[in-house]
Design an enzyme around this catalytic site. Structure first.
Site, PDB file in Angstrom:
ATOM      1  CE1 TYR A  88      80.611 -22.638 -21.337  1.00 57.11           C
ATOM      2  CE2 TYR A  88      78.714 -22.207 -22.744  1.00 57.11           C
ATOM      3  CZ  TYR A  88      79.280 -22.859 -21.666  1.00 57.11           C
ATOM      4  OH  TYR A  88      78.515 -23.735 -20.923  1.00 57.11           O
ATOM      5  CB  SER A 134      76.745 -25.206 -23.846  1.00 62.51           C
ATOM      6  OG  SER A 134      75.861 -24.086 -23.800  1.00 62.51           O
TER       7      SER A 134
END
Ligand code: NAD
Length: 245
Positions: free
Chosen positions: A152, A139
């Site tokens: 995350y 990401s």
């Protein structure tokens, strides 16, 4: 000979587009979903309606035993896996001060532990056969960080370290290992965000739109192709220019 591809978290927005892109490139695609996923049959039917007859295998990639059983089941049912896309992922966003241990551990287990849980069962057969492609979905926020996403971002940054290290281990055996780092892509994951927060983030995207799952899938398909054999340990950024790493 048809390549066998396994895509984890395949029923989601990006996973579905990856399955379709790899099938479009002539691969036999096996879709992984969570055990008992209530959307499984409808997803398979929807894919059949647009001409895709995907295999399916259940397994929780955050759980080592479940992921190992899934890897064995795929190999027994479909043959040795040539292409693995580690795509399953979740978010549990909170500021660090408010983040409970469950939110930390679940995100690390699903986004990072899964790479260990799944890949180590499949990479030896790729190396033995002298050809393999592994793509890990990272990401933009694992590259640049994001407030509210310590869990995350840590997992996705770890994904990049995993990618580069495994790439060095298996490069001499014909197996490439790369990452794709999406920006903000229109899927259930971003639909769960507050619309004003999402809009503020999208205002900073030079391409002036959210990404589409197909934008990510095209990058994955390229890295899985024969043409990408000299690319390994790389991260391909698919973020509309949001962050130029
Ligand atoms: N959507 C975005 O903007 C965006 C941006 C950057 C990275 N990503 C990454 O892309 C990947 C796909 O995300 P998406 O947007 O398609 O999300 P999504 O929520 O649409 O799909 C994720 C899928 O993973 C599955 N999954 C979750 N936990 C699992 C587990 N333990 N075992 C097996 N399957 C599991 C879910 O059931 C779901 O089908 C994720 O790794 C995500 O972190 C997404």
């Amino acid at each position: 000979m048809k390549r066998i591809a396994l895509v984890t978290g395949a029923l989601g927005g990006i996973g579905t587009a990856i399955c379709q892109a790899l099938a479009g490139d002539g691969m036999t695609v096996v879709a992984n979903c969570l055990p008992g996923d209530p959307g499984k049959d409808a997803w398979l039917a929807a894919q059949r309606a647009v001409g895709h007859d995907f295999g399916i295998v259940e397994g929780d990639v955050a759980d080592d035993a479940s992921a190992g059983a899934m890897a064995s089941a795929v190999t027994a049912r479909y043959g040795a896996v040539d292409v693995l896309v580690n795509n399953a992922g979740i978010t549990r966003d909170r500021s660090l001060a408010r983040m409970d241990p469950d939110a930390w551990h679940a995100v690390i287990a699903t986004n990072l532990g899964s790479l260990y849980n799944v890949t180590r069962h499949l990479v030896p057969a790729m190396a033995d056969r002298g050809w393999g492609r592994i793509v890990n979905i990272a990401s933009v926020n694992g590259v640049r960080g994001q407030a509210g996403q310590t869990n995350y971002a840590a997992a996705k940054a770890g994904c990049l370290g995993f990618t580069k290290s495994l790439a060095q281990e298996v490069a001499p055996r014909g197996v490439t290992v790369n990452a794709v780092a999406p920006g903000y892509i229109a899927t259930a994951m971003t639909a769960a965000m507050r619309t004003d927060v999402l809009q503020t983030l999208l205002d900073d995207v030079p391409v002036r739109r959210a990404g589409r799952p197909e934008d990510v899938a095209a990058a994955v398909a390229f890295l899985c192709s024969a043409a990408a054999g000299y690319i390994t340990g790389s991260t391909l950024h698919v973020n509309g220019g949001l962050h130029m790493a």
